[in-house]
Design a protein around this motif. Structure first.
Motif, mmCIF file in Angstrom:
data_model
loop_
_atom_site.group_PDB
_atom_site.id
_atom_site.type_symbol
_atom_site.label_atom_id
_atom_site.label_comp_id
_atom_site.label_asym_id
_atom_site.label_seq_id
_atom_site.Cartn_x
_atom_site.Cartn_y
_atom_site.Cartn_z
ATOM 1 N N LEU A 80 43.312 33.624 18.478
ATOM 2 C CA LEU A 80 42.840 32.753 17.473
ATOM 3 C C LEU A 80 41.308 32.825 17.381
ATOM 4 C CD1 LEU A 80 44.964 29.608 18.502
ATOM 5 C CD2 LEU A 80 45.583 31.283 16.777
ATOM 6 N N PRO A 81 40.722 32.580 16.118
ATOM 7 C CA PRO A 81 39.448 32.426 15.886
ATOM 8 C C PRO A 81 38.899 31.194 16.419
ATOM 9 C CG PRO A 81 40.616 32.062 13.948
ATOM 10 C CD PRO A 81 41.662 32.132 15.060
ATOM 11 N N ILE A 82 38.770 31.073 17.606
ATOM 12 C CA ILE A 82 38.253 30.011 18.362
ATOM 13 C C ILE A 82 37.656 30.325 19.764
ATOM 14 C CG2 ILE A 82 40.487 29.443 19.465
ATOM 15 C CD1 ILE A 82 39.763 26.351 19.166
ATOM 16 N N LEU A 83 36.458 29.816 20.243
ATOM 17 C CA LEU A 83 35.963 29.749 21.652
ATOM 18 C C LEU A 83 36.859 29.402 22.581
ATOM 19 C CD1 LEU A 83 33.670 31.088 23.311
ATOM 20 C CD2 LEU A 83 32.481 28.687 22.920
ATOM 21 N N VAL A 84 37.449 30.156 23.617
ATOM 22 C CA VAL A 84 38.193 29.577 24.644
ATOM 23 C C VAL A 84 37.182 29.343 26.056
ATOM 24 C CG1 VAL A 84 40.125 29.989 25.977
ATOM 25 C CG2 VAL A 84 40.197 30.652 23.490
ATOM 26 N N VAL A 85 37.468 28.132 26.628
ATOM 27 C CA VAL A 85 36.711 28.024 27.607
ATOM 28 C C VAL A 85 37.814 27.595 28.767
ATOM 29 C CG1 VAL A 85 34.935 26.578 29.074
ATOM 30 C CG2 VAL A 85 34.835 26.958 26.459
ATOM 31 N N LEU A 86 37.712 28.415 29.673
ATOM 32 C CA LEU A 86 39.061 28.426 30.648
ATOM 33 C C LEU A 86 38.315 27.919 31.977
ATOM 34 C CD1 LEU A 86 41.944 28.654 31.506
ATOM 35 C CD2 LEU A 86 41.294 31.187 31.896
ATOM 36 N N ASP A 87 38.736 26.830 32.432
ATOM 37 C CA ASP A 87 38.234 26.067 33.696
ATOM 38 C C ASP A 87 38.889 26.431 34.921
ATOM 39 O OD1 ASP A 87 37.168 24.422 35.532
ATOM 40 O OD2 ASP A 87 36.705 22.861 34.194
ATOM 41 N N GLU A 88 38.330 27.270 35.738
ATOM 42 C CA GLU A 88 39.296 27.499 36.754
ATOM 43 C C GLU A 88 38.935 26.979 38.060
ATOM 44 O OE1 GLU A 88 41.126 31.992 35.591
ATOM 45 O OE2 GLU A 88 39.250 31.859 37.131
ATOM 46 N N ALA A 89 38.597 25.648 38.087
ATOM 47 C CA ALA A 89 38.003 24.911 39.166
ATOM 48 C C ALA A 89 38.632 25.168 40.426
ATOM 49 C CB ALA A 89 37.621 23.592 38.690
ATOM 50 N N TYR A 90 40.247 25.290 40.361
ATOM 51 C CA TYR A 90 41.195 24.859 41.398
ATOM 52 C C TYR A 90 41.889 26.322 41.289
ATOM 53 C CZ TYR A 90 40.144 20.042 40.801
ATOM 54 O OH TYR A 90 39.477 18.813 40.639
ATOM 55 N N ILE A 91 41.394 27.340 41.007
ATOM 56 C CA ILE A 91 42.101 28.716 40.971
ATOM 57 C C ILE A 91 42.538 29.051 42.630
ATOM 58 C CG2 ILE A 91 40.145 30.304 41.066
ATOM 59 C CD1 ILE A 91 43.354 30.868 39.043
ATOM 60 N N GLU A 92 41.626 28.996 43.489
ATOM 61 C CA GLU A 92 41.888 29.415 44.659
ATOM 62 C C GLU A 92 43.267 28.938 45.333
ATOM 63 O OE1 GLU A 92 37.587 29.744 44.190
ATOM 64 O OE2 GLU A 92 38.754 27.922 43.662
ATOM 65 N N PHE A 93 43.558 27.415 45.069
ATOM 66 C CA PHE A 93 44.743 26.990 45.582
ATOM 67 C C PHE A 93 46.009 27.651 44.886
ATOM 68 C CE2 PHE A 93 41.233 23.942 46.288
ATOM 69 C CZ PHE A 93 41.197 24.098 47.583
ATOM 70 N N SER A 94 46.161 28.339 43.808
ATOM 71 C CA SER A 94 47.184 29.006 43.091
ATOM 72 C C SER A 94 47.539 30.259 43.429
ATOM 73 C CB SER A 94 46.961 28.575 41.680
ATOM 74 O OG SER A 94 46.099 29.823 41.061
ATOM 75 N N SER A 95 48.661 30.824 42.875
ATOM 76 C CA SER A 95 48.938 32.214 43.185
ATOM 77 C C SER A 95 48.514 33.046 41.994
ATOM 78 C CB SER A 95 50.652 32.335 43.206
ATOM 79 O OG SER A 95 51.164 31.854 42.090
ATOM 80 N N LEU A 96 48.017 32.425 41.107
ATOM 81 C CA LEU A 96 47.357 33.205 39.955
ATOM 82 C C LEU A 96 46.059 34.099 40.345
ATOM 83 C CD1 LEU A 96 47.318 30.851 36.828
ATOM 84 C CD2 LEU A 96 48.799 32.838 37.342
ATOM 85 N N GLN A 97 45.687 35.146 39.567
ATOM 86 C CA GLN A 97 44.478 35.774 39.772
ATOM 87 C C GLN A 97 43.534 35.237 38.660
ATOM 88 O OE1 GLN A 97 43.558 38.313 41.887
ATOM 89 N NE2 GLN A 97 45.592 37.751 43.010
ATOM 90 N N THR A 98 42.380 35.131 39.146
ATOM 91 C CA THR A 98 41.342 34.698 38.040
ATOM 92 C C THR A 98 41.306 35.657 37.080
ATOM 93 O OG1 THR A 98 39.023 34.238 37.849
ATOM 94 C CG2 THR A 98 39.480 36.145 39.304
ATOM 95 N N ARG A 99 40.971 35.150 35.683
ATOM 96 C CA ARG A 99 40.789 35.794 34.545
ATOM 97 C C ARG A 99 39.335 36.055 34.280
ATOM 98 N NH1 ARG A 99 45.103 32.008 33.570
ATOM 99 N NH2 ARG A 99 47.141 33.143 33.032
ATOM 100 N N MET A 100 38.414 36.267 35.056
ATOM 101 C CA MET A 100 36.990 36.293 35.199
ATOM 102 C C MET A 100 37.081 37.724 34.317
ATOM 103 S SD MET A 100 35.333 34.681 38.564
ATOM 104 C CE MET A 100 33.649 35.506 38.174
ATOM 105 N N SER A 101 37.535 38.572 34.841
ATOM 106 C CA SER A 101 37.438 40.093 34.286
ATOM 107 C C SER A 101 37.590 40.061 32.819
ATOM 108 C CB SER A 101 38.096 41.327 35.003
ATOM 109 O OG SER A 101 39.533 40.744 35.015
ATOM 110 N N TRP A 102 38.584 39.351 32.449
ATOM 111 C CA TRP A 102 38.970 39.096 30.848
ATOM 112 C C TRP A 102 37.915 39.016 30.046
ATOM 113 C CZ3 TRP A 102 44.276 36.660 29.417
ATOM 114 C CH2 TRP A 102 45.232 37.054 30.320
ATOM 115 N N VAL A 103 36.642 38.248 30.495
ATOM 116 C CA VAL A 103 35.437 38.146 29.453
ATOM 117 C C VAL A 103 34.882 39.587 28.907
ATOM 118 C CG1 VAL A 103 35.018 36.056 30.705
ATOM 119 C CG2 VAL A 103 33.849 38.047 31.210
#
Length: 384
Positions: A239-262
């Motif tokens: 979408l034509p919008i700035l997306v701010v993704l807050d991963e303050a608690y990412i260490e406790f999930s099984s997800l990989q950070t999306r930092m490289s997506w930037v």
């Protein structure tokens, strides 16, 4: 698509101040305004100098004068005084903090500071280099601030003009809405679905119809611990919008950070925080990744134990969490605020909510095993 559940919070425009002139101090600290008019009017007698002097609050932007303050968690020393307990006798499960503290390298680094009276590097080159090595993302993509709160406000000040819109998806971190209000922005709320997942279809429609500037997303989300999957995030990034993704608690999930997506998405900003890994001296903390990993694993193990125990409390419905806290719906006619207050009298601090999206919910941070034991003792002592 019926998105009638969403609503806007409209902040008074700073331009509203131009419709008034002649601020006058009244008894009790109030300020009166006379409407401006192009028509001729009878000249009033000049007021005494003391009355014509502006009051302190007259310098504050109009829309901020009625803004409800953000409610932070009380610090240890205030809690200690209010409860009449020593800090070490308080079980603090209300702020998602690390009960194990930082690794020993942090204390050593603080004790060895050679020039504590000299300004630090404004570009945080040393820390950004350490973070680049830790994350695999080049340092030129990394900006360091004094906590995520500062970066959230900085993003809004750089992006938003007064009257611009942001999308917020409650229940979530309330600082997004608060900072938007401070910056004179309008907030379009797209409530989450009953399972706390994002209403992506409604977000898409809102972006098309209202043309907001940015959207703030949290994964894992605070206060329920839910996560955003790749498919939903990619739809929003298209979408034509700035997306701010807050991963303050990412260490406790099984997800990989999306930092490289930037590097692939120019409209993406990812927020991370050290307050959930180590409290101070981030560079020193990064020198001991084993300690940080062990603390994370201890908290994950305790999260599962806490969740199972909370399921046994008849008046609580805990939600599965990917973070270091567990959201619980209070059932059986019990009052969430009363539960918080009764536990506080026992020296156990939890979080409860008054906002309508979370009315009747409490949030409990994951602590050490002995903290869980004290919590369960307190909950079991409450009358059914």
């Amino acid at each position: 698509m019926d998105c009638s559940a969403r609503f806007r919070i409209r902040n008074p425009s700073p331009a509203a101040a131009t419709h008034f002139a002649g601020a006058r101090r009244l008894p009790g600290g109030r300020v009166s305004f006379r409407p401006m008019s192009s028509a001729a009017s009878v000249e009033e007698p000049a007021a005494p100098e003391a009355e014509r002097r502006p009051s302190g609050d007259s310098f504050i932007r109009c829309h901020l004068r009625t803004l409800a303050p953000y409610q932070p968690i009380l610090p240890f020393e205030v809690l200690s005084a209010r409860l009449g307990r020593k800090p070490e006798d308080i079980v603090k499960l209300d702020a998602n903090e690390n009960p194990y503290g930082p690794p020993p390298e942090v204390a050593t680094a603080l004790g060895n500071l050679k020039f504590p009276y000299v300004y630090p590097d404004p570009e945080s080159r040393h820390l950004r280099a350490a973070l680049a090595e830790d994350s695999g993302l080049e340092s030129e993509y990394i900006l360091v601030g004094c906590g995520a709160d500062e970066l959230i406000d900085l993003i809004m000040r750089c992006v938003l003009e007064p009257g611009d819109k942001i999308v917020d998806c409650p229940p979530t971190f309330t600082m997004y809405e608060f900072d938007a209000s401070v910056n004179g922005a309008l907030v379009i709320k797209v409530p989450r679905l009953p399972d706390f997942s994002l209403d992506v279809d409604c977000i898409v429609e809102v972006v098309k119809q209202d043309n907001p500037k940015c959207i703030f997303l949290t994964s894992p989300n605070n206060p329920d611990g839910s996560v955003i999957n790749d498919e939903d995030l990619l739809k929003i990034l298209d979408l034509p919008i700035l997306v701010v993704l807050d991963e303050a608690y990412i260490e406790f999930s099984s997800l990989q950070t999306r930092m490289s997506w930037v590097k692939k998405h120019d409209n993406l900003i990812v927020l991370r925080t050290f307050s959930k890994r180590a409290e101070v001296s981030a560079c020193a903390a990064l020198q001991n990744p084993t300690y940080l990993e062990n603390v994370k694993n201890l908290l994950l193990q305790e999260r599962e134990r806490l969740f199972d125990l909370l399921k046994g409390i008849l008046f609580l419905k805990p939600f599965p969490s990917h973070s270091n806290f567990i959201l619980c719906e209070v059932t059986s006619g019990k009052d969430a605020k009363k539960i918080k207050e009764d536990l506080a009298k026992m020296g156990v601090m939890i979080r409860h909510y008054d906002k309508k999206e979370l009315k009747g919910y409490i949030r409990i941070s994951v602590g050490k095993p002995e903290h869980t034991d004290a919590l369960m003792k307190g909950l079991n002592a409450l009358p059914l």
